[in-house]
Write an enzyme that holds these catalytic residues in place. Structure first.
Site, PDB file in Angstrom:
ATOM      1  N   GLY A   6      13.230  46.239   4.088  1.00 17.63           N
ATOM      2  CA  GLY A   6      12.216  45.783   5.033  1.00 17.63           C
ATOM      3  C   GLY A   6      12.674  44.513   5.702  1.00 17.63           C
ATOM      4  O   GLY A   6      13.568  43.826   5.208  1.00 17.63           O
ATOM      5  N   CYS A  15      17.429  46.823  -1.295  1.00 22.89           N
ATOM      6  CA  CYS A  15      17.371  45.670  -0.401  1.00 22.89           C
ATOM      7  C   CYS A  15      16.068  44.875  -0.628  1.00 22.89           C
ATOM      8  O   CYS A  15      15.898  44.278  -1.679  1.00 22.89           O
ATOM      9  CB  CYS A  15      17.534  46.103   1.052  1.00 22.89           C
ATOM     10  SG  CYS A  15      17.862  44.732   2.194  1.00 22.89           S
ATOM     11  N   TYR A  16      15.130  44.884   0.317  1.00 25.74           N
ATOM     12  CA  TYR A  16      13.869  44.161   0.121  1.00 25.74           C
ATOM     13  C   TYR A  16      13.132  44.693  -1.108  1.00 25.74           C
ATOM     14  O   TYR A  16      12.560  43.913  -1.883  1.00 25.74           O
ATOM     15  CB  TYR A  16      12.995  44.311   1.367  1.00 25.74           C
ATOM     16  CG  TYR A  16      11.659  43.584   1.272  1.00 25.74           C
ATOM     17  CD1 TYR A  16      11.580  42.212   1.500  1.00 25.74           C
ATOM     18  CD2 TYR A  16      10.496  44.268   0.932  1.00 25.74           C
ATOM     19  CE1 TYR A  16      10.368  41.539   1.405  1.00 25.74           C
ATOM     20  CE2 TYR A  16       9.275  43.609   0.833  1.00 25.74           C
ATOM     21  CZ  TYR A  16       9.216  42.255   1.076  1.00 25.74           C
ATOM     22  OH  TYR A  16       8.008  41.578   0.977  1.00 25.74           O
ATOM     23  N   HIS A  76      22.486  49.000   1.009  1.00 31.09           N
ATOM     24  CA  HIS A  76      21.796  50.199   1.491  1.00 31.09           C
ATOM     25  C   HIS A  76      22.601  51.447   1.134  1.00 31.09           C
ATOM     26  O   HIS A  76      23.502  51.844   1.880  1.00 31.09           O
ATOM     27  CB  HIS A  76      21.608  50.128   3.015  1.00 31.09           C
ATOM     28  CG  HIS A  76      20.565  49.159   3.444  1.00 31.09           C
ATOM     29  ND1 HIS A  76      19.235  49.475   3.529  1.00 31.09           N
ATOM     30  CD2 HIS A  76      20.660  47.854   3.800  1.00 31.09           C
ATOM     31  CE1 HIS A  76      18.544  48.414   3.925  1.00 31.09           C
ATOM     32  NE2 HIS A  76      19.387  47.413   4.096  1.00 31.09           N
ATOM     33  N   GLU A 128      21.724  54.450   1.372  1.00 26.36           N
ATOM     34  CA  GLU A 128      21.403  55.580   2.256  1.00 26.36           C
ATOM     35  C   GLU A 128      22.247  55.592   3.528  1.00 26.36           C
ATOM     36  O   GLU A 128      22.293  56.604   4.243  1.00 26.36           O
ATOM     37  CB  GLU A 128      19.912  55.552   2.631  1.00 26.36           C
ATOM     38  CG  GLU A 128      19.487  54.490   3.622  1.00 26.36           C
ATOM     39  CD  GLU A 128      19.252  53.104   3.015  1.00 26.36           C
ATOM     40  OE1 GLU A 128      18.673  52.245   3.710  1.00 26.36           O
ATOM     41  OE2 GLU A 128      19.645  52.888   1.837  1.00 26.36           O
ATOM     42  N   ASP A 173      12.663  73.969  17.355  1.00 23.81           N
ATOM     43  CA  ASP A 173      11.473  73.732  16.538  1.00 23.81           C
ATOM     44  C   ASP A 173      10.440  74.848  16.701  1.00 23.81           C
ATOM     45  O   ASP A 173       9.966  75.428  15.720  1.00 23.81           O
ATOM     46  CB  ASP A 173      10.831  72.384  16.886  1.00 23.81           C
ATOM     47  CG  ASP A 173      11.768  71.213  16.674  1.00 23.81           C
ATOM     48  OD1 ASP A 173      12.787  71.385  15.977  1.00 23.81           O
ATOM     49  OD2 ASP A 173      11.493  70.123  17.210  1.00 23.81           O
ATOM     50  N   LYS A 202      14.773  67.468  11.068  1.00 19.01           N
ATOM     51  CA  LYS A 202      15.432  68.342  12.044  1.00 19.01           C
ATOM     52  C   LYS A 202      16.556  69.159  11.419  1.00 19.01           C
ATOM     53  O   LYS A 202      16.688  70.355  11.690  1.00 19.01           O
ATOM     54  CB  LYS A 202      15.987  67.499  13.198  1.00 19.01           C
ATOM     55  CG  LYS A 202      16.508  68.301  14.379  1.00 19.01           C
ATOM     56  CD  LYS A 202      15.360  68.765  15.245  1.00 19.01           C
ATOM     57  CE  LYS A 202      15.837  69.383  16.532  1.00 19.01           C
ATOM     58  NZ  LYS A 202      14.717  69.655  17.450  1.00 19.01           N
TER      59      LYS A 202
END
Length: 516
Positions: A56, A83-84, A170, A172, A228, A371
């Site tokens: 964050g 992180c945060y 991070h 990710e 979609d 997606k």
């Protein structure tokens, strides 16, 4: 229905919260993003197998900085702070977070002190992605410090007996070279089963659609030509067969071959009942002379709604229809407030809104999917690869890729140039490396050129190849020069009205993917 283990990603305002959720799903574990303001009781009602605290933008010392929900660390649910979220965990459990005056941003060298759970079998030295100002200077009592950097003495810690883990970097982000392995180690330690597979996802969605619509209910779906709506319609058709009617509005603003692909390939694969409306003249007349981008969008949206409304009424003449199928994706749900309250109808690239006197219950079979998961579901349903891996395309279509007024002649110029670009990128094997490549016609610009023995005054076109994971941010794609050369040569040779091809090398931000 299958029972999926659930991981909750607690969002502290991170730009990466959705990315964390996606990375969890790449480990075949279901994940949801929830706000940090959600009470622990509500979180526990979702029966999470594990919880991840996102990064964050705040400092834990800032007034009003978001805190972990009261009682979170006493639930016994394995929790991973990033992180945060790592700093919040450290502070609330008695560790120390310091303002050292030294920040770390970007690629950073990490030294693993102890493998522990998170770094088991991974290199002792690795590159990670950092983005922080405050630093954990002391871990809570009983925690083992497992990694450090030159500026951060506590870059990772863990207490496996309590099921609590955290890292300052991070994992990710792809720039953290072993980040996905670290995340998987946490999920394994939490006992998460890798059962979120496409076979299970599609089977469960079909079962849920049958339960919602019932044995006699009828549904309609607006096909846009995009992936979609196609996947959503294919799922519903598998569930209820010919009780689904699809409406495809050909507004004349599609790419070359797209209308034919929907009419031919989609129907052949799914057997769906399809109504095709040729509304090209109607849209061209409404757009005649309009140059303002926002006005073009509004006109296209308005006309789409009116055409769709006419078709809805015709379908209703054959009997009641209670359900409307929408291709809403999980990012739409998150960005509109996490799905609480009234469902938001997506803009006109699906249906455009509903007339006041037509009421439907929404069927949204993709609302839990990202997606990339939608594309894999399309493959599982047997849709053609050309449809599943089609580049994203804006609802207003080529109407907003013509800078200037829209006309039949300009649409044909752009359609041919766009087809050449897409064909060459596909031939070079770049379809899955490039998120999309808008081709933009600068219709109100004339560029001097030389073709044959004479001077020409043709239009420039702009190639806008971008790479992205979610379109929220994007970078311009480094397309090989030989591919760009072939695209340019073919366009200027085969599309006589174009005599210049230029390349847009702007990232997002600051530039959006589309020009209008």
């Amino acid at each position: 229905m299958s029972e999926f283990d659930t991981v909750l990603v607690v969002d502290f305002g991170a730009q990466y919260a959705q990315l964390i959720a996606r990375r969890v799903r790449e480990c075949h574990v279901y994940s949801e993003v929830v706000p940090s303001t959600m009470p622990v009781e509500e979180m526990m009602a979702k029966k999470p197998k594990a919880i991840i605290l996102s990064g964050g933008p705040s400092s834990v010392y800032a007034e009003g900085a978001p805190a972990a929900p009261a009682g979170l660390f006493e639930t016994g649910v394995p929790t991973f702070g990033i992180c945060y979220g790592f700093q919040v965990m450290a502070q609330e459990l008695g560790g120390k977070v310091a303002r050292t005056g030294t920040a770390e941003y970007g690629g950073t060298h990490l030294d693993v002190k102890e493998e522990g759970v998170l770094f088991a079998g991974l290199p002792a030295a690795q590159s990670v992605w950092m983005s922080h100002g405050d630093t954990v200077s002391a871990a809570p009592e009983g925690f083992t410090v497992t990694a450090a950097t030159a500026q951060t003495p506590v870059a990772a810690f863990e207490h496996p007996e309590l099921g609590l883990y955290g890292v300052q970097f991070h994992p990710e982000v792809l720039h953290s070279e072993h980040g996905q392995a670290v995340l998987k180690h946490f999920l394994d330690a939490a006992g998460c089963r890798p059962s979120w597979t496409m076979v299970n996802i599609v089977e469960d969605a079909v079962e849920a659609i049958r339960a919602q619509i019932g044995p006699e209910g009828r549904a309609i779906c607006g096909l846009s030509g995009g992936v979609d709506s196609a996947v959503a319609a294919a799922m519903v058709q598998r569930a209820i067969g010919d009780r689904l009617t699809c409406v495809f509005v050909d507004h004349g603003l599609l790419r070359k071959g797209e209308a034919e692909q929907v009419e031919r390939d989609f129907v052949a694969v799914t057997g769906v009942k399809l109504r095709v409306v040729d509304a090209q003249e109607r849209f061209l007349k409404a757009l005649d002379g309009v140059t303002d981008p926002e006005e073009k969008r509004k006109i296209i949206g308005r006309e789409f709604i009116r055409v769709f409304e006419d078709e809805q009424r015709a379908i209703l003449a054959d009997g009641p229809v209670d359900f409307l199928v929408q291709g809403t994706l999980y990012p739409d749900v998150v960005e509109s407030g996490g799905g609480t309250g009234t469902a938001n109808i997506k803009s006109h690239h699906n249906v455009g809104g509903l007339p006041d006197d037509l009421r439907f219950s929404l069927v949204e079979p993709l609302r839990a999917l990202f997606k990339d998961e939608v594309r894999r579901a399309g493959e599982q349903l047997g849709l053609p690869a050309a449809m599943v891996w089609r580049q994203p395309f804006p609802g207003p279509g080529l109407g907003i890729r013509i800078i200037g007024a829209v006309s039949r002649e300009r649409l044909e110029i752009l359609r041919e140039a766009d087809a050449i670009a897409r064909e060459e990128l596909s031939r070079a094997g770049l379809d899955r490396d490039i998120w999309q490549c808008p081709v933009v016609l600068l219709a109100d610009v004339r560029s001097v050129g030389v073709q044959g023995d004479g001077r020409t005054y043709g239009h420039p076109v702009v190639l806008r190849p971008v790479s992205s994971e979610d379109a929220m941010t994007a970078d311009w794609s480094r397309v090989p020069y030989d591919v760009l050369a072939r695209v340019s040569t073919r366009i200027t040779n085969e599309v006589r009205e174009v005599n210049r091809v230029v390349l847009d090398v702007t990232s997002k931000p600051p530039g959006t993917i589309e020009w209008e």
